[in-house]
Design a protein around this motif. Structure first.
Motif, PDB file in Angstrom:
ATOM      1  N   THR A   1     -16.863   9.664  81.643  1.00 17.35           N
ATOM      2  CA  THR A   1     -17.980   9.093  80.896  1.00 17.35           C
ATOM      3  C   THR A   1     -18.631  10.011  79.866  1.00 17.35           C
ATOM      4  OG1 THR A   1     -19.517   9.725  82.649  1.00 17.35           O
ATOM      5  CG2 THR A   1     -18.551   7.516  82.779  1.00 17.35           C
ATOM      6  N   VAL A   2     -18.476  11.317  79.983  1.00 11.85           N
ATOM      7  CA  VAL A   2     -19.176  12.215  79.060  1.00 11.85           C
ATOM      8  C   VAL A   2     -18.620  12.115  77.649  1.00 11.85           C
ATOM      9  CG1 VAL A   2     -19.847  13.854  80.853  1.00 11.85           C
ATOM     10  CG2 VAL A   2     -17.698  14.196  79.607  1.00 11.85           C
TER      11      VAL A   2
ATOM     12  N   SER B   1     -18.822  14.874  75.589  1.00  8.36           N
ATOM     13  CA  SER B   1     -18.303  16.200  75.246  1.00  8.36           C
ATOM     14  C   SER B   1     -18.164  17.032  76.517  1.00  8.36           C
ATOM     15  CB  SER B   1     -19.226  16.913  74.264  1.00  8.36           C
ATOM     16  OG  SER B   1     -20.371  17.392  74.925  1.00  8.36           O
ATOM     17  N   LEU B   2     -17.391  18.104  76.420  1.00 12.98           N
ATOM     18  CA  LEU B   2     -17.200  18.993  77.570  1.00 12.98           C
ATOM     19  C   LEU B   2     -18.498  19.699  77.963  1.00 12.98           C
ATOM     20  CD1 LEU B   2     -13.735  20.554  76.723  1.00 12.98           C
ATOM     21  CD2 LEU B   2     -14.261  18.940  78.547  1.00 12.98           C
ATOM     22  N   ASP B   3     -19.410  19.830  77.030  1.00 13.77           N
ATOM     23  CA  ASP B   3     -20.690  20.471  77.327  1.00 13.77           C
ATOM     24  C   ASP B   3     -21.492  19.690  78.368  1.00 13.77           C
ATOM     25  OD1 ASP B   3     -20.167  22.486  75.505  1.00 13.77           O
ATOM     26  OD2 ASP B   3     -21.154  21.415  73.857  1.00 13.77           O
ATOM     27  N   GLU B   4     -21.193  18.418  78.537  1.00 13.60           N
ATOM     28  CA  GLU B   4     -21.920  17.586  79.494  1.00 13.60           C
ATOM     29  C   GLU B   4     -21.377  17.699  80.923  1.00 13.60           C
ATOM     30  OE1 GLU B   4     -22.811  13.507  78.084  1.00 13.60           O
ATOM     31  OE2 GLU B   4     -21.893  14.192  76.205  1.00 13.60           O
ATOM     32  N   ILE B   5     -20.236  18.357  81.093  1.00 12.53           N
ATOM     33  CA  ILE B   5     -19.663  18.529  82.425  1.00 12.53           C
ATOM     34  C   ILE B   5     -20.510  19.541  83.189  1.00 12.53           C
ATOM     35  CG2 ILE B   5     -17.660  19.362  83.734  1.00 12.53           C
ATOM     36  CD1 ILE B   5     -17.135  16.703  82.426  1.00 12.53           C
ATOM     37  N   ASP B   6     -20.984  19.151  84.366  1.00 12.94           N
ATOM     38  CA  ASP B   6     -21.844  20.011  85.182  1.00 12.94           C
ATOM     39  C   ASP B   6     -21.107  20.414  86.455  1.00 12.94           C
ATOM     40  OD1 ASP B   6     -23.871  21.348  86.434  1.00 12.94           O
ATOM     41  OD2 ASP B   6     -25.041  19.548  86.881  1.00 12.94           O
TER      42      ASP B   6
ATOM     43  N   ARG C   1     -18.355  16.605  95.350  1.00 12.98           N
ATOM     44  CA  ARG C   1     -18.576  17.237  94.048  1.00 12.98           C
ATOM     45  C   ARG C   1     -17.416  16.928  93.105  1.00 12.98           C
ATOM     46  NH1 ARG C   1     -20.160  23.324  94.761  1.00 12.98           N
ATOM     47  NH2 ARG C   1     -20.497  23.125  92.532  1.00 12.98           N
ATOM     48  N   LEU C   2     -16.199  16.929  93.609  1.00 15.21           N
ATOM     49  CA  LEU C   2     -15.041  16.614  92.769  1.00 15.21           C
ATOM     50  C   LEU C   2     -15.068  15.157  92.329  1.00 15.21           C
ATOM     51  CD1 LEU C   2     -12.363  18.695  94.685  1.00 15.21           C
ATOM     52  CD2 LEU C   2     -13.137  19.088  92.327  1.00 15.21           C
ATOM     53  N   ASP C   3     -15.511  14.263  93.197  1.00 23.08           N
ATOM     54  CA  ASP C   3     -15.647  12.848  92.814  1.00 23.08           C
ATOM     55  C   ASP C   3     -16.673  12.680  91.696  1.00 23.08           C
ATOM     56  OD1 ASP C   3     -13.728  11.994  94.624  1.00 23.08           O
ATOM     57  OD2 ASP C   3     -15.199  11.484  96.176  1.00 23.08           O
ATOM     58  N   ILE C   4     -17.781  13.419  91.788  1.00 22.81           N
ATOM     59  CA  ILE C   4     -18.806  13.366  90.740  1.00 22.81           C
ATOM     60  C   ILE C   4     -18.232  13.895  89.426  1.00 22.81           C
ATOM     61  CG2 ILE C   4     -21.006  14.374  89.985  1.00 22.81           C
ATOM     62  CD1 ILE C   4     -21.838  14.261  93.016  1.00 22.81           C
ATOM     63  N   LEU C   5     -17.471  14.962  89.500  1.00 20.37           N
ATOM     64  CA  LEU C   5     -16.846  15.507  88.291  1.00 20.37           C
ATOM     65  C   LEU C   5     -15.853  14.529  87.681  1.00 20.37           C
ATOM     66  CD1 LEU C   5     -16.217  19.267  89.123  1.00 20.37           C
ATOM     67  CD2 LEU C   5     -17.693  18.331  87.349  1.00 20.37           C
ATOM     68  N   LEU C   6     -15.131  13.811  88.515  1.00 11.71           N
ATOM     69  CA  LEU C   6     -14.187  12.815  88.005  1.00 11.71           C
ATOM     70  C   LEU C   6     -14.933  11.723  87.248  1.00 11.71           C
ATOM     71  CD1 LEU C   6     -11.236  11.986  87.826  1.00 11.71           C
ATOM     72  CD2 LEU C   6     -11.525  10.764  89.979  1.00 11.71           C
TER      73      LEU C   6
END
Length: 79
Positions: A67-68, A70-75, A57-62
């Motif tokens: 690539t996002v 905006s911060l709103d795209e962080i899941d 999950r942390l790798d996906i967040l990295l």
């Protein structure tokens, strides 16, 4: 030579420490990248990221942090 109980417990503690260090490093990397890209990261998002301990999950967040737009795209809540 057989491992004593104390040696076993020490080894287990060291392995746990290494895992915690890896997790903290990944959390820090995500947060630092977000701060670099967006300057201000809300405390709620920082806390959510700090509470994630799963390396995948942390790798996906990295990857998201790189690539996002905006911060709103962080899941932080994966399905």
């Amino acid at each position: 030579m057989a491992q004593t109980t104390a040696e076993f417990l020490i080894e287990q503690g060291m392995q746990l420490g290494v895992e915690k260090g890896k997790t903290a490093g990944k959390q820090d990397a995500v947060l630092k990248l977000l701060h670099l890209r967006f300057q201000h990261v809300p405390e709620t998002l920082s806390r959510e990221i700090s509470n994630i301990h799963n390396h995948t999950r942390l790798d996906i967040l990295l990857e998201q942090a790189m690539t996002v737009e905006s911060l709103d795209e962080i899941d932080t809540h994966f399905s």
